[in-house]
Design a protein around this motif. Structure first.
Motif, short mmCIF file in Angstrom:
data_model
loop_
_atom_site.label_atom_id
_atom_site.label_comp_id
_atom_site.label_asym_id
_atom_site.label_seq_id
_atom_site.Cartn_x
_atom_site.Cartn_y
_atom_site.Cartn_z
N PHE A 188 4.07 5.88 -5.51
CA PHE A 188 4.02 5.98 -6.69
C PHE A 188 3.01 7.13 -7.08
O PHE A 188 3.23 7.77 -8.15
CB PHE A 188 3.72 4.63 -7.37
CG PHE A 188 3.28 4.85 -9.00
CD1 PHE A 188 4.53 4.93 -9.67
CD2 PHE A 188 1.98 4.61 -9.30
CE1 PHE A 188 3.98 5.19 -11.12
CE2 PHE A 188 1.74 4.71 -10.83
CZ PHE A 188 2.87 4.92 -11.72
N MET A 189 1.90 7.20 -6.46
CA MET A 189 1.03 8.34 -6.73
C MET A 189 1.56 9.60 -6.64
O MET A 189 1.16 10.59 -7.18
CB MET A 189 -0.39 8.00 -5.83
CG MET A 189 -1.06 6.91 -6.23
SD MET A 189 -1.84 6.84 -7.78
CE MET A 189 -2.87 5.23 -7.75
N GLU A 190 2.29 9.59 -5.52
CA GLU A 190 3.01 11.09 -5.06
C GLU A 190 3.97 11.28 -6.24
O GLU A 190 4.33 12.41 -6.56
CB GLU A 190 3.68 10.86 -3.64
CG GLU A 190 4.23 12.14 -3.15
CD GLU A 190 5.01 12.10 -1.66
OE1 GLU A 190 5.69 12.69 -1.70
OE2 GLU A 190 4.57 10.77 -1.09
N MET A 191 4.70 10.22 -6.76
CA MET A 191 5.42 10.36 -7.67
C MET A 191 5.05 11.00 -8.98
O MET A 191 5.54 11.98 -9.93
CB MET A 191 6.34 9.25 -7.99
CG MET A 191 7.52 9.31 -9.13
SD MET A 191 8.20 7.67 -9.46
CE MET A 191 8.29 7.66 -11.15
N GLU A 192 3.85 10.46 -9.29
CA GLU A 192 3.18 10.87 -10.49
C GLU A 192 2.76 12.29 -10.21
O GLU A 192 2.65 13.23 -11.36
CB GLU A 192 1.77 10.13 -10.80
CG GLU A 192 2.31 8.67 -11.53
CD GLU A 192 0.85 8.03 -11.70
OE1 GLU A 192 1.16 7.39 -13.04
OE2 GLU A 192 0.02 8.03 -11.20
N GLY A 193 2.46 12.72 -9.09
CA GLY A 193 2.00 13.93 -8.80
C GLY A 193 3.13 15.03 -8.92
O GLY A 193 2.74 16.23 -9.17
N LYS A 244 0.89 -1.05 -0.02
CA LYS A 244 0.14 0.02 -0.14
C LYS A 244 0.54 1.27 0.02
O LYS A 244 0.60 2.15 -0.69
CB LYS A 244 -1.03 0.00 1.24
CG LYS A 244 -1.96 -0.82 1.11
CD LYS A 244 -2.90 -0.94 2.36
CE LYS A 244 -4.11 -1.99 2.26
NZ LYS A 244 -5.10 -1.71 3.61
N GLU A 245 1.78 1.18 0.77
CA GLU A 245 2.77 2.38 0.82
C GLU A 245 3.77 2.54 -0.48
O GLU A 245 3.73 3.87 -0.88
CB GLU A 245 3.73 2.22 2.01
CG GLU A 245 3.37 2.37 3.40
CD GLU A 245 2.51 0.92 3.86
OE1 GLU A 245 2.53 0.10 3.05
OE2 GLU A 245 2.28 1.07 5.18
N ALA A 246 3.95 1.56 -1.09
CA ALA A 246 4.68 1.62 -2.21
C ALA A 246 3.63 2.23 -3.47
O ALA A 246 3.91 3.02 -4.20
CB ALA A 246 4.93 -0.05 -2.82
#
Length: 633
Positions: free
Chosen positions: A249-254, A243-245
């Protein structure tokens, strides 16, 4: 120059070129002669013969390939002779030796680079930063901490402390050799760091399972690269935090960064762990747009992701479209077919694999044995177990023995399974005894179950699952006092029963349910819809199987508990919130109970839906009133 060329010829061991004499008496050779001779000397003596011919033909020494001179003289007493040649052609000798060092460091014998470095020091050749980098590269490949420390000390003497590239290599060497404390100490002392420095430390902490230290450094980074995000995501997956991964990844996309191929593999692995099919599909599409569809590792991870998300056909499409398949590809597909109850297809795929010339490995046979176990193919399983060592030279590991115990126990051959354990050349572990205990639950064998739990209490005393199984065996036999003793033993040892939990993803959001859950915002609608569905199930002949509620309570209370099992709540939620005809996919952390299994078969027919449930052991694909497991589970 003549002085430099004045080398006595030794007896002729080279195939001499054909020399041609011009009209004025000058001896020359053709370009073919030069190439043949200049690039084919293999020893210092042959090199000296070439020099003699150069003198005879008045050819300048600069035509010699200096890298070959270095390589043939590197480990011989002719090392000083090579130094003289470099001096004669006015070539900085460290530059030539560096080329040789680089070749050695990147070869199959990187230790030669370390030996050459020792030669350079012996003959007073002053190394430069490139020299140190190539030797450190060899040390990293060999995990040679001793020589790596020597190079580090030498760097300090030469004043290379400000060379960030070399400092990063030293940090990487220490961390790779398991000296993470030394690496961190050097990291803290560095006056200058770049993103590579931070990435090295984050990656190494993550590899060692210290995800907290890696995360702390990640938060402190002044700038991050795609590699930084990828290292953290992979670390979370490795440490069992998918889940943390995915959140990372979502944060990286952001942050506007594009995933590379390594990132894709890490995120797909996280999707596989928690069944995040929607994100997995999106990553698959991104991978294809980015031209990664030929990457074998990505394809293998896609197969694994689709299989674990219950999309067997999608996994099959990826597999069939691969230009190149490795043993990992074949094994993943065989394992996937086995998990989804497609045992015969798994065995057929194995035959095709063997026909292609691909040699199976131990993982392949785990998949095959699982296939046999899930469908009760006892004789076939025995054949595979013998074949793996007899035909392929693969020594069975503890996992293979565990599969065989599971196969025999499920089939009711409990005494044979017990003897199989006693005759094992390896010490049985908790998985092996746990497989026997599972068979005892299916076939209600209290005596063997008690024997198994004695061993399990020694091997894995804090695993609640084993106590629960034994308690259920007693309860099923109406031995309530014994069941109570097991529960008391759990309390005395501080072992808590893992609560059953089911999850379903709708519109990208994961919804989790526990038994008799009343916390969900749609709980009233869910319960009302279940009551309506229950009326239709009764018309189909559904009768609640209260025997699975292993508590000494009234029948009405047992029925109430059955109706509100977590997987039933998740299923009704899915029916309410997804379009008609859409497949419903549910993940459960424990084994699906017999009553839910029977109900789901009927529900799949009533609502005309395919329902895929992934429990702790396997997949159940319900469709048109049947299950892929064929009720053998």
């Amino acid at each position: 120059m003549l002085h430099c060329l004045a080398v006595l010829s030794s007896p002729n061991t080279l195939s001499c070129p054909k020399l041609h004499e011009t009209s004025n008496g000058t001896t020359v050779w053709t370009s073919y002669d030069k190439s043949s001779l200049l690039y084919n000397f293999n020893s210092p003596s042959e090199l000296k013969q070439v020099q003699a011919l150069l003198i005879k033909t008045s050819t300048p020494l600069s035509v010699l390939p200096l890298s070959r001179v270095a390589s043939v003289c590197a480990f011989s007493s002719s090392f000083p002779h090579a130094q003289k040649i470099f001096h004669c052609v006015n070539k900085p000798e460290v530059t030539v030796w560096n080329g040789c060092l680089r070749s050695f460091a990147e070869s199959s014998s990187p230790f030669d680079a370390i030996l050459l470095f020792c030669q350079l020091r012996k003959y007073d050749v002053l190394p430069d930063s490139f020299t140190c980098s190539y030797v450190l590269k060899a040390c990293v490949q060999l995990l040679d901490l001793l020589h790596g420390r020597n190079v580090h000390d030498y760097m300090e003497k030469l004043g290379f402390q400000s060379n960030l590239f070399l400092q990063n290599m030293i940090v990487h060497l220490y961390a790779s050799c398991g000296k993470i404390g030394d690496a961190k100490l050097l990291f803290d002392k560095m006056h200058q760091r770049d993103v590579v420095t931070w990435n090295i430390m984050i990656t190494q902490f993550a590899k060692r399972g210290d995800i907290n230290a890696a995360s702390q450094l990640f938060k402190q980074m002044p700038e991050r690269s795609v590699r930084s995000w990828t290292a953290m995501a992979a670390g979370f997956v490795q440490c069992g935090k998918p889940k943390e991964a995915i959140e990372l990844f979502m944060e990286m996309e952001g942050a506007g960064l594009r995933a590379n191929q390594v990132t894709v593999v890490a995120v797909l692995a996280a999707c596989a762990d928690i069944g995040a099919l929607d994100l997995g599909r999106r990553i698959h599409e991104y991978s294809n747009r980015s031209g990664y569809q030929r990457n074998v590792r990505i394809c293998n991870t896609l197969i694994d992701m689709y299989i674990k998300c219950g999309c067997l056909e999608a996994a099959r499409v990826v597999f069939e479209n691969m230009d190149e398949r490795t043993i990992v590809s074949w094994s993943a597909m065989i394992q996937g077919l086995a998990m989804h109850g497609q045992a015969m297809e798994a065995l057929e795929l194995f035959s095709k694999m063997v026909q292609t010339g691909t040699k199976p490995n131990g993982v392949t046979f785990i998949g095959l044995l699982h296939a046999c176990s899930h469908m009760g193919l006892v004789e076939k399983g025995r054949e595979f177990f013998v074949s793996m060592s007899r035909d392929y030279g693969i020594a069975p590991r503890i996992e293979h023995y565990g599969c065989m115990i599971d196969l025999l126990s499920r089939a009711g051959l409990l005494e044979e399974a017990r003897q199989f354990i006693k005759n094992m050349p390896l010490k049985p572990n908790a998985v092996v005894w746990g497989a026997l205990l599972g068979g005892c639950r299916v076939h209600n064998n209290i005596e063997l179950a008690e024997e198994a739990i004695v061993h399990l209490n020694e091997l894995d005393p804090h695993n609640d699952g084993y106590y629960v199984v034994l308690s259920n065996i007693y309860a099923n036999a109406k031995k309530w006092e014994n069941a109570a003793k097991v529960r008391k033993l759990m309390r005395d040892q501080g072992v808590k029963k893992t609560p059953g939990q089911s999850s379903i993803t709708v519109a990208g959001l994961v919804h989790e349910f526990v038994a008799c859950d009343e916390s969900h915002p749609q709980v009233k609608e869910i319960y009302a819809s279940w009551e309506n569905l229950l009326q239709q199930l009764r018309l189909k002949g559904y009768v609640p199987n209260t025997s699975v509620v292993l508590l000494d309570i009234e029948e009405a209370e047992k029925e109430k508990i059955l109706y509100h099992h977590s997987e039933k709540l998740a299923l009704v939620f899915g029916i309410i919130n997804t379009p008609p005809g859409e497949t419903i996919r549910i993940m459960k952390n424990l084994r699906v109970c017999e009553d839910c299994h029977a109900a789901f078969k009927l529900i799949s027919d009533v609502v005309n839906r395919e329902i895929v449930v992934r429990d702790r052991n396997r997949f159940h694909c319900f469709k048109n009133g049947t299950c892929s497991c064929k009720d053998y589970w």
